[in-house]
Design an enzyme around this catalytic site. Structure first.
Site, PDB file in Angstrom:
ATOM      1  CE1 TYR A 144      -3.730   2.467   0.395  1.00 55.44           C
ATOM      2  CE2 TYR A 144      -2.523   3.312   2.298  1.00 55.44           C
ATOM      3  CZ  TYR A 144      -3.547   3.439   1.367  1.00 55.44           C
ATOM      4  OH  TYR A 144      -4.376   4.529   1.409  1.00 55.44           O
ATOM      5  CG  ASP A 239       5.767   3.797   0.851  1.00 55.53           C
ATOM      6  OD1 ASP A 239       6.033   4.483   1.865  1.00 55.53           O
ATOM      7  OD2 ASP A 239       4.603   3.619   0.439  1.00 55.53           O
ATOM      8  CE  LYS A 267       1.586   5.313   8.005  1.00 54.79           C
ATOM      9  NZ  LYS A 267       0.229   5.089   8.376  1.00 54.79           N
TER      10      LYS A 267
HETATM   11  N1  PMP Z   1       2.815   4.297   2.222  1.00 55.84           N
HETATM   12  C1  PMP Z   1       2.731   3.416   3.228  1.00 55.84           C
HETATM   13  C2  PMP Z   1       3.742   2.319   3.337  1.00 55.84           C
HETATM   14  C3  PMP Z   1       1.688   3.523   4.158  1.00 55.84           C
HETATM   15  O1  PMP Z   1       1.592   2.627   5.142  1.00 55.84           O
HETATM   16  C4  PMP Z   1       0.756   4.572   4.026  1.00 55.84           C
HETATM   17  C5  PMP Z   1      -0.390   4.761   5.009  1.00 55.84           C
HETATM   18  N2  PMP Z   1      -0.577   3.835   5.948  1.00 55.84           N
HETATM   19  C6  PMP Z   1       0.902   5.471   2.972  1.00 55.84           C
HETATM   20  C7  PMP Z   1       1.944   5.306   2.103  1.00 55.84           C
HETATM   21  C8  PMP Z   1      -0.048   6.604   2.799  1.00 55.84           C
HETATM   22  O2  PMP Z   1       0.127   7.548   3.786  1.00 55.84           O
HETATM   23  P1  PMP Z   1      -1.059   8.536   4.195  1.00 55.84           P
HETATM   24  O3  PMP Z   1      -2.110   7.715   4.838  1.00 55.84           O
HETATM   25  O4  PMP Z   1      -0.392   9.505   5.111  1.00 55.84           O
HETATM   26  O5  PMP Z   1      -1.516   9.184   2.932  1.00 55.84           O
END
Ligand code: PMP
Length: 427
Positions: A144, A239, A267
């Site tokens: 994700y 990521d 985060k």
């Molecule tokens: N990349 C990863 C690995 C994530 O876990 C998340 C959200 N959990 C995102 C991107 C997207 O981040 P956001 O919810 O702040 O848009």
């Protein structure tokens, strides 16, 4: 434990917010029942509107690595707020946070702050396409990377939970530029490059997958990806929205010793306020406007309150012994959960990388999205409900990571293990 007021608030919310929430997983659809409505958090605990308290392992899905309402962070943010909350003009805070990030993650030579992880990955891919002059990208099934159009193909997290393979509303032609391969399957990546030689701009990967539940990359897989992308003229994008400042101070790239071309963060670097970032090699990042032709902007980007929360959080994480403490707490929790499962005769596969863990309700090893999907989600749902009633707020989906924070004390971990034992014993 009564959750009457939470129930009423959820009903009211559902009349005005789709599903009563602003992010799907919060609605507890994967585990059933109503979500507690949170009134406040302090340290390792959440308190709901009915006055119940919970030992929290969601930690806002990762940012709250210091625990809730950390006094230093709150004091700094409160102080910053008295000087104004947004200017749409440069501040020293952005440079300060940028230095803290790039010192920890040296592969990031230039960094751009945005407001979410979604923005970070979306922008990094635009940049990768511009830099390489190619359109296609590779992502992994169960990975994700936020909800931007091209990344909603076989994404994990809420989508895996809801069983939606693709979201309607994403143009098929655009989704087709995303090639999806199984996690931990280097041969599949090689074959995809062969099939689309000269067309692939980037491979984007969670170097520690955390959105199909926690699944580490198998030894050699990331090294292989690094070699292959370099050879093929494609960019390797890590990521690290979850793994950054989580699995090690320098993220998964420090832990595993692999240098990506671009890194996405979010985060933790916002300390609980809305922040994302992407950065990497100077020659690539210099393509961003205003230096170069690739456009990306944000009214609230580099927001002073968010930068302040990030600065205080990263300063704390730079203190000696912090990651050793996190490891100790997490190892103790994992060992306790494993022992409780064994005592209860429940087969679980506990997957852990540093302070990220998932208890998969399956006896088999989990190495990718497919093996993760074999978990007994009904058994997990029952476990989750009993655990919540026992005062532990575990992620409300089988396919999410639980997060341990520095605020989790020995007594908290003991309490959790006992509650897990009771929740498993009645399964
Ligand atoms: N990349 C990863 C690995 C994530 O876990 C998340 C959200 N959990 C995102 C991107 C997207 O981040 P956001 O919810 O702040 O848009």
């Amino acid at each position: 434990m009564s959750r009457e007021r939470s129930g009423k608030l959820f009903e009211e919310a559902q009349r005005i917010l789709p599903g009563g929430v602003d992010s799907p997983v919060r609605a507890f659809k994967a585990v059933g029942g109503n979500p507690p409505f949170i009134a406040r958090g302090e340290g390792s605990r959440l308190y709901d509107e009915d006055g119940n308290s919970y030992m929290d392992y969601v930690c806002s899905w990762g940012p709250m690595i210091l625990g809730h309402a950390d006094p230093t962070v709150i004091a700094a943010v409160t102080d910053a707020a008295t000087r104004g909350t947004s200017f749409g003009a440069p501040t020293e805070l952005e440079t300060t946070l940028a230095k803290l990030v790039t010192r920890a993650i040296p592969s990031i030579e230039l960094i751009r702050f945005v407001n979410s992880g979604t923005e970070a990955t979306m922008s990094a891919l635009r940049l990768a396409r511009a830099f390489t002059g190619r359109d296609r990208i590779i992502k992994f099934a169960g990975g994700y990377h936020g909800h931007s159009d091209g990344l909603l193909t076989r994404a994990g997290s809420g989508l895996a939970t809801l069983g939606i393979p693709d979201s309607p509303g994403v143009p098929a032609a655009y989704a087709a530029t995303t090639l999806v391969v199984p996690y931990n399957d280097p041969a599949a990546v090689e074959a995809t490059f062969e099939q689309h030689r000269g067309e692939i701009a980037a491979v984007i990967i969670e170097p520690v997958a955390a959105n199909m539940g926690v699944v580490p990359a198998a030894p050699g897989v990331l090294e292989g990806l690094r070699d292959l992308t370099s050879r093929e003229g494609a960019l390797l994008i890590f990521d690290e929205v979850i793994s950054g400042f989580r699995v090690a101070h320098g993220g998964a790239q420090e832990l595993l010793g692999i240098v990506p071309d671009l890194t996405c963060l979010g985060k933790i670097i916002g300390g609980g306020l809305p922040v994302g970032a992407y950065g990497g090699r100077r020659e690539i990042m210099e393509m961003m406007a205003p230096l170069g032709p690739v456009y990306q902007a944000g009214t609230l980007s580099g927001n002073p309150l968010a930068m302040t929360a990030g600065i205080e959080t990263l300063r704390r994480l730079g203190e000696p012994g912090v990651y050793e403490q996190l490891e100790e707490k997490s190892a103790a929790l994992a060992a306790g959960v494993n022992a409780a499962a064994e005592a209860a005769g429940v087969a679980i596969h506990l997957s852990r990388v540093a302070s990220l863990m998932t208890a998969f309700f399956t006896a088999d090893p989990v190495t990718d999205f497919e093996t993760a999907s074999r978990s007994d989600t009904a058994a997990f749902a029952g476990f989750h409900g009993r655990l919540l009633a026992g005062g532990v707020y575990w992620p409300p989906s089988q396919f999410e990571a639980a997060f341990v924070s520095l605020a989790h004390g020995d007594e908290d971990i003991r309490f959790t293990i006992e509650a897990v034992g009771s929740a498993l014993a009645t399964s």
